[in-house]
Design a protein around this motif. Sequence first.
Motif, PDB file in Angstrom:
ATOM      1  N   ALA A   1       0.826  -1.202   0.000  1.00 18.42           N
ATOM      2  CA  ALA A   1       0.000   0.000   0.000  1.00 18.42           C
ATOM      3  C   ALA A   1       0.865   1.259   0.000  1.00 18.42           C
ATOM      4  O   ALA A   1       0.584   2.220  -0.732  1.00 18.42           O
ATOM      5  CB  ALA A   1      -0.933  -0.006   1.213  1.00 18.42           C
ATOM      6  N   ARG A   2       1.948   1.235   0.811  1.00 18.91           N
ATOM      7  CA  ARG A   2       2.855   2.386   0.819  1.00 18.91           C
ATOM      8  C   ARG A   2       3.544   2.553  -0.531  1.00 18.91           C
ATOM      9  O   ARG A   2       3.713   3.674  -1.019  1.00 18.91           O
ATOM     10  CB  ARG A   2       3.902   2.224   1.929  1.00 18.91           C
ATOM     11  N   ALA A   3       3.943   1.428  -1.134  1.00 20.11           N
ATOM     12  CA  ALA A   3       4.591   1.505  -2.447  1.00 20.11           C
ATOM     13  C   ALA A   3       3.629   2.058  -3.482  1.00 20.11           C
ATOM     14  O   ALA A   3       4.013   2.852  -4.356  1.00 20.11           O
ATOM     15  CB  ALA A   3       5.081   0.113  -2.871  1.00 20.11           C
ATOM     16  N   LEU A   4       2.350   1.650  -3.395  1.00 18.16           N
ATOM     17  CA  LEU A   4       1.355   2.161  -4.343  1.00 18.16           C
ATOM     18  C   LEU A   4       1.143   3.657  -4.150  1.00 18.16           C
ATOM     19  O   LEU A   4       1.078   4.421  -5.123  1.00 18.16           O
ATOM     20  CB  LEU A   4       0.039   1.402  -4.159  1.00 18.16           C
ATOM     21  N   ARG A   5       1.045   4.074  -2.883  1.00 17.96           N
ATOM     22  CA  ARG A   5       0.881   5.511  -2.622  1.00 17.96           C
ATOM     23  C   ARG A   5       2.080   6.297  -3.121  1.00 17.96           C
ATOM     24  O   ARG A   5       1.932   7.374  -3.722  1.00 17.96           O
ATOM     25  CB  ARG A   5       0.683   5.756  -1.124  1.00 17.96           C
ATOM     26  N   LEU A   6       3.282   5.754  -2.880  1.00 20.46           N
ATOM     27  CA  LEU A   6       4.486   6.434  -3.339  1.00 20.46           C
ATOM     28  C   LEU A   6       4.515   6.515  -4.864  1.00 20.46           C
ATOM     29  O   LEU A   6       4.894   7.544  -5.440  1.00 20.46           O
ATOM     30  CB  LEU A   6       5.731   5.702  -2.825  1.00 20.46           C
ATOM     31  N   SER A   7       4.087   5.433  -5.519  1.00 19.64           N
ATOM     32  CA  SER A   7       4.043   5.437  -6.979  1.00 19.64           C
ATOM     33  C   SER A   7       3.076   6.493  -7.484  1.00 19.64           C
ATOM     34  O   SER A   7       3.369   7.222  -8.445  1.00 19.64           O
ATOM     35  CB  SER A   7       3.625   4.052  -7.495  1.00 19.64           C
ATOM     36  N   GLU A   8       1.917   6.578  -6.825  1.00 25.37           N
ATOM     37  CA  GLU A   8       0.934   7.582  -7.240  1.00 25.37           C
ATOM     38  C   GLU A   8       1.456   8.993  -7.002  1.00 25.37           C
ATOM     39  O   GLU A   8       1.252   9.886  -7.832  1.00 25.37           O
ATOM     40  CB  GLU A   8      -0.379   7.361  -6.474  1.00 25.37           C
ATOM     41  N   GLU A   9       2.140   9.188  -5.865  1.00 26.40           N
ATOM     42  CA  GLU A   9       2.707  10.510  -5.591  1.00 26.40           C
ATOM     43  C   GLU A   9       3.796  10.864  -6.601  1.00 26.40           C
ATOM     44  O   GLU A   9       3.881  12.011  -7.065  1.00 26.40           O
ATOM     45  CB  GLU A   9       3.280  10.542  -4.169  1.00 26.40           C
ATOM     46  N   LEU A  10       4.640   9.880  -6.940  1.00 33.03           N
ATOM     47  CA  LEU A  10       5.694  10.129  -7.923  1.00 33.03           C
ATOM     48  C   LEU A  10       5.098  10.441  -9.292  1.00 33.03           C
ATOM     49  O   LEU A  10       5.580  11.332 -10.009  1.00 33.03           O
ATOM     50  CB  LEU A  10       6.621   8.916  -8.012  1.00 33.03           C
ATOM     51  N   GLU A  11       4.053   9.718  -9.652  1.00 35.73           N
ATOM     52  CA  GLU A  11       3.407   9.968 -10.936  1.00 35.73           C
ATOM     53  C   GLU A  11       2.767  11.351 -10.953  1.00 35.73           C
ATOM     54  O   GLU A  11       2.845  12.084 -11.951  1.00 35.73           O
ATOM     55  CB  GLU A  11       2.349   8.887 -11.208  1.00 35.73           C
ATOM     56  N   ASP A  12       2.121  11.702  -9.823  1.00 38.20           N
ATOM     57  CA  ASP A  12       1.523  13.032  -9.734  1.00 38.20           C
ATOM     58  C   ASP A  12       2.589  14.116  -9.819  1.00 38.20           C
ATOM     59  O   ASP A  12       2.409  15.138 -10.500  1.00 38.20           O
ATOM     60  CB  ASP A  12       0.743  13.148  -8.419  1.00 38.20           C
ATOM     61  N   THR A  13       3.715  13.885  -9.142  1.00 36.40           N
ATOM     62  CA  THR A  13       4.814  14.856  -9.209  1.00 36.40           C
ATOM     63  C   THR A  13       5.366  14.964 -10.628  1.00 36.40           C
ATOM     64  O   THR A  13       5.666  16.064 -11.109  1.00 36.40           O
ATOM     65  CB  THR A  13       5.946  14.436  -8.250  1.00 36.40           C
ATOM     66  N   ARG A  14       5.496  13.813 -11.296  1.00 35.48           N
ATOM     67  CA  ARG A  14       5.992  13.834 -12.676  1.00 35.48           C
ATOM     68  C   ARG A  14       5.059  14.619 -13.584  1.00 35.48           C
ATOM     69  O   ARG A  14       5.510  15.424 -14.420  1.00 35.48           O
ATOM     70  CB  ARG A  14       6.132  12.407 -13.191  1.00 35.48           C
ATOM     71  N   GLN A  15       3.753  14.414 -13.414  1.00 39.09           N
ATOM     72  CA  GLN A  15       2.799  15.129 -14.252  1.00 39.09           C
ATOM     73  C   GLN A  15       2.815  16.626 -13.962  1.00 39.09           C
ATOM     74  O   GLN A  15       2.754  17.443 -14.892  1.00 39.09           O
ATOM     75  CB  GLN A  15       1.395  14.554 -14.029  1.00 39.09           C
ATOM     76  N   ARG A  16       2.911  16.970 -12.658  1.00 39.50           N
ATOM     77  CA  ARG A  16       2.963  18.395 -12.326  1.00 39.50           C
ATOM     78  C   ARG A  16       4.244  19.035 -12.838  1.00 39.50           C
ATOM     79  O   ARG A  16       4.241  20.192 -13.300  1.00 39.50           O
ATOM     80  CB  ARG A  16       2.838  18.581 -10.815  1.00 39.50           C
ATOM     81  N   LEU A  17       5.359  18.277 -12.789  1.00 40.21           N
ATOM     82  CA  LEU A  17       6.623  18.797 -13.317  1.00 40.21           C
ATOM     83  C   LEU A  17       6.535  18.989 -14.827  1.00 40.21           C
ATOM     84  O   LEU A  17       7.005  19.995 -15.365  1.00 40.21           O
ATOM     85  CB  LEU A  17       7.763  17.836 -12.966  1.00 40.21           C
ATOM     86  N   ALA A  18       5.934  18.007 -15.511  1.00 41.19           N
ATOM     87  CA  ALA A  18       5.763  18.125 -16.960  1.00 41.19           C
ATOM     88  C   ALA A  18       4.888  19.325 -17.301  1.00 41.19           C
ATOM     89  O   ALA A  18       5.160  20.067 -18.259  1.00 41.19           O
ATOM     90  CB  ALA A  18       5.163  16.835 -17.523  1.00 41.19           C
ATOM     91  N   GLU A  19       3.814  19.520 -16.501  1.00 42.41           N
ATOM     92  CA  GLU A  19       2.936  20.668 -16.736  1.00 42.41           C
ATOM     93  C   GLU A  19       3.672  21.978 -16.488  1.00 42.41           C
ATOM     94  O   GLU A  19       3.503  22.964 -17.228  1.00 42.41           O
ATOM     95  CB  GLU A  19       1.710  20.569 -15.828  1.00 42.41           C
ATOM     96  N   ALA A  20       4.515  21.998 -15.433  1.00 42.14           N
ATOM     97  CA  ALA A  20       5.300  23.206 -15.157  1.00 42.14           C
ATOM     98  C   ALA A  20       6.267  23.498 -16.295  1.00 42.14           C
ATOM     99  O   ALA A  20       6.425  24.658 -16.705  1.00 42.14           O
ATOM    100  CB  ALA A  20       6.067  23.039 -13.836  1.00 42.14           C
ATOM    101  N   HIS A  21       6.912  22.429 -16.818  1.00 43.28           N
ATOM    102  CA  HIS A  21       7.815  22.626 -17.961  1.00 43.28           C
ATOM    103  C   HIS A  21       7.037  23.129 -19.177  1.00 43.28           C
ATOM    104  O   HIS A  21       7.524  23.984 -19.933  1.00 43.28           O
ATOM    105  CB  HIS A  21       8.524  21.317 -18.292  1.00 43.28           C
ATOM    106  N   ARG A  22       5.832  22.596 -19.359  1.00 45.65           N
ATOM    107  CA  ARG A  22       5.032  23.025 -20.513  1.00 45.65           C
ATOM    108  C   ARG A  22       4.662  24.500 -20.382  1.00 45.65           C
ATOM    109  O   ARG A  22       4.774  25.268 -21.336  1.00 45.65           O
ATOM    110  CB  ARG A  22       3.771  22.168 -20.612  1.00 45.65           C
ATOM    111  N   ARG A  23       4.219  24.878 -19.161  1.00 44.45           N
ATOM    112  CA  ARG A  23       3.862  26.289 -18.951  1.00 44.45           C
ATOM    113  C   ARG A  23       5.083  27.193 -19.088  1.00 44.45           C
ATOM    114  O   ARG A  23       4.994  28.285 -19.669  1.00 44.45           O
ATOM    115  CB  ARG A  23       3.250  26.473 -17.555  1.00 44.45           C
ATOM    116  N   GLU A  24       6.232  26.715 -18.566  1.00 43.34           N
ATOM    117  CA  GLU A  24       7.453  27.511 -18.692  1.00 43.34           C
ATOM    118  C   GLU A  24       7.840  27.685 -20.154  1.00 43.34           C
ATOM    119  O   GLU A  24       8.233  28.771 -20.584  1.00 43.34           O
ATOM    120  CB  GLU A  24       8.590  26.829 -17.923  1.00 43.34           C
ATOM    121  N   GLY A  25       7.711  26.573 -20.921  1.00 41.70           N
ATOM    122  CA  GLY A  25       8.013  26.669 -22.345  1.00 41.70           C
ATOM    123  C   GLY A  25       7.065  27.605 -23.073  1.00 41.70           C
ATOM    124  O   GLY A  25       7.482  28.383 -23.943  1.00 41.70           O
TER     125      GLY A  25
END
Length: 397
Positions: free
Chosen positions: A167-191
């Motif tokens: 369960a912790r690994a799943l939560r961590l995976s979801e958090e990492l995926e959410d962080t990756r998506q937010r980072l990608a969105e930030a890069h897109r907005r920055e671009g």
Amino acid sequence: MSQRPATSAKLWIADLHLGHSVMWFVLGLAPSAVAVVDEAGPAKWASLAVLAVLAGGHAVVRLFPGNPVLRPERYLWVLAAGLGAMGWLPGGGAALFIVSLPQFWIFTATARAAIVLSGAAAAATVVGSSVRSADVLTGNGAFTLIGYATGVLVGMLVHRLMEDAEARALRLSEELEDTRQRLAEAHRREGATAERERLAREIHDTLAQGFASIIVLAEAARAGVRTEPERAAQQLLSIERTARENFAEARVLVGSAPQSGLTPGSVAATLRRTLDRFTQDTGLTVEAELPEIACDQQTRIALLRCTQESLANVRKHAGATTVGVVLAGLPDAVELEITDDGRGFVVDDSRGFGLDGMRKRMAELGGALTVTSSLGDGTRVLATIPHGNNGQVRHDG
């Protein structure tokens, strides 16, 4: 990225299972086989046969986990029966059962299945031991029941810990995926922001300056159309030429023309044409030193835009009579100096988009823009751009 924690957990579990398999063969099967070596008669061979069947079944399940014939559940029933047989035969008993207990938790999908199958194995072992000794509950039988109860408690605890870990690994995976998506969105907005700033700078340095020039020329032509018809005609010609250049620049900006709005030629020739147009349109004196210096296209465009912005500021704000332009090739850079004898200004109070745009354009090429001015003393603009991989200084005289 999101699968790394789960993958690491699976690898750890696989290593744990492999370690138990080795331990089971070394501490379970091997001692049981050694214990019957000195036995005589059919019991010896029966014990070795049962051990061989258990070893083979375990190997098949471990090496071929998707085998349709001997699935893990079927193997565990075989193991339970084999433990019962070894409880009756020499060489087996509670010790082999205890060492085999983890398999009922490893090869089952639920805790309930593990409890039921290990319970069946415990019952078979107790029955086998009782039949061999002719007692209802032998020492081996009691030890087996104690081991079963302990195994259930430990198994439930480990099962709960594994569920929590997953369960912790799943939560961590979801958090990492959410962080990756937010980072990608930030890069897109920055671009997108960087692209808007680039387009704004290009529009300011090309179209806006061209339209400003057209307005000034049109006002001058209208004022002089009766008194200075030849001058007005020349100004109308400049308006037409500027409008055509603006149209070409607009096509470049919308992507319908190659990304070079410059006519072919050296940077010196490009700047000379710009200065000639400026003199023709304003009547101001321009003193220029423009040696032939080879530089790459980006540097050439940056120097031209810097010159255009500086001349536009002279026309709109300086009230100057003379403009000086000096192009110089240094060992490690190209310099462009533009001076005027106008009214000057306080540089720190300037909030114009043009100066900021020039600074950013220079910075993108690793260069710098220095603006020096004071009230009543004119203005000096110095642009410095280091040589790129393709830029080499060449003095042709």
